[in-house]
Scaffold this motif. Sequence first.
Motif, PDB file in Angstrom:
ATOM      1  N   UNK A   1      61.643   5.602  28.594  1.00 23.19           N
ATOM      2  CA  UNK A   1      62.027   4.994  29.647  1.00 23.19           C
ATOM      3  C   UNK A   1      61.064   3.863  30.104  1.00 23.19           C
ATOM      4  N   UNK A   2      59.760   3.713  29.564  1.00 21.32           N
ATOM      5  CA  UNK A   2      59.045   2.683  29.692  1.00 21.32           C
ATOM      6  C   UNK A   2      59.134   1.831  28.512  1.00 21.32           C
ATOM      7  N   UNK A   3      59.168   2.154  27.412  1.00 20.36           N
ATOM      8  CA  UNK A   3      59.102   1.526  26.130  1.00 20.36           C
ATOM      9  C   UNK A   3      60.354   0.482  25.888  1.00 20.36           C
ATOM     10  N   UNK A   4      61.448   0.857  26.718  1.00 19.57           N
ATOM     11  CA  UNK A   4      62.689   0.124  26.664  1.00 19.57           C
ATOM     12  C   UNK A   4      62.454  -1.313  27.324  1.00 19.57           C
TER      13      UNK A   4
ATOM     14  N   UNK B   1      58.949   9.494  30.200  1.00 16.06           N
ATOM     15  CA  UNK B   1      57.303   9.391  30.462  1.00 16.06           C
ATOM     16  C   UNK B   1      57.197  11.097  30.983  1.00 16.06           C
ATOM     17  N   UNK B   2      56.018  11.477  30.396  1.00 15.77           N
ATOM     18  CA  UNK B   2      55.526  12.839  30.783  1.00 15.77           C
ATOM     19  C   UNK B   2      54.059  12.935  31.257  1.00 15.77           C
ATOM     20  N   UNK B   3      53.895  13.637  32.213  1.00 16.05           N
ATOM     21  CA  UNK B   3      52.602  13.728  32.667  1.00 16.05           C
ATOM     22  C   UNK B   3      51.829  15.285  32.576  1.00 16.05           C
TER      23      UNK B   3
ATOM     24  N   UNK C   1      58.676   5.318  37.809  1.00 16.46           N
ATOM     25  CA  UNK C   1      59.795   6.105  36.805  1.00 16.46           C
ATOM     26  C   UNK C   1      59.521   7.402  37.296  1.00 16.46           C
ATOM     27  N   UNK C   2      60.621   8.074  36.748  1.00 19.04           N
ATOM     28  CA  UNK C   2      60.460   9.573  36.956  1.00 19.04           C
ATOM     29  C   UNK C   2      59.803  10.225  35.860  1.00 19.04           C
ATOM     30  N   UNK C   3      58.834  10.897  36.200  1.00 16.32           N
ATOM     31  CA  UNK C   3      57.900  11.669  35.106  1.00 16.32           C
ATOM     32  C   UNK C   3      58.146  13.126  34.899  1.00 16.32           C
TER      33      UNK C   3
END
Length: 142
Positions: free
Chosen positions: A122-125, A55-57, A103-105
């Motif tokens: 990482x979230x979609x799993x 995941x990215x922000x 999570x680590x973003x």
Amino acid sequence: MSHLFHKSQNIQIAGPVIEVIIVPPKPVADDLKSKGLKVPAQKTIALIDTGASCTCIDRTIAQALSLVSHDIKNVLTAGGEDMQCLYDAGVILPLAQNAIFPVQVLEAKLEKQPYKVLIGRDILKTCTFIYNGWDNSFTLHL
């Protein structure tokens, strides 16, 4: 199992987007709560991106939440390689309001995009994601 069904006029252009809430990591949130302070949160639009391993922000979210980078990673994107900051954060999806995904973003350059978060694998799993191009819809199951 909760699920979210979304249909748009042209999913090919808009993409599979949802509204999410980004919060500081649990230890920071717990510390703020113990001091009687409000835990900051950023509600924003996220693109579900099966091509993103994590995941990215956008940097503006990290700044608004006063997130502290704990590492720098070399990231390979469609535009090439780049060094980006890594943060601990929490992500709240619309169908799991009581669940915070820790999570680590990675920081991503999203300032020119209509979304400020990329939901990665990482979230979609933990989900089932169905993209139905014929119907201009997608379904996300937790």
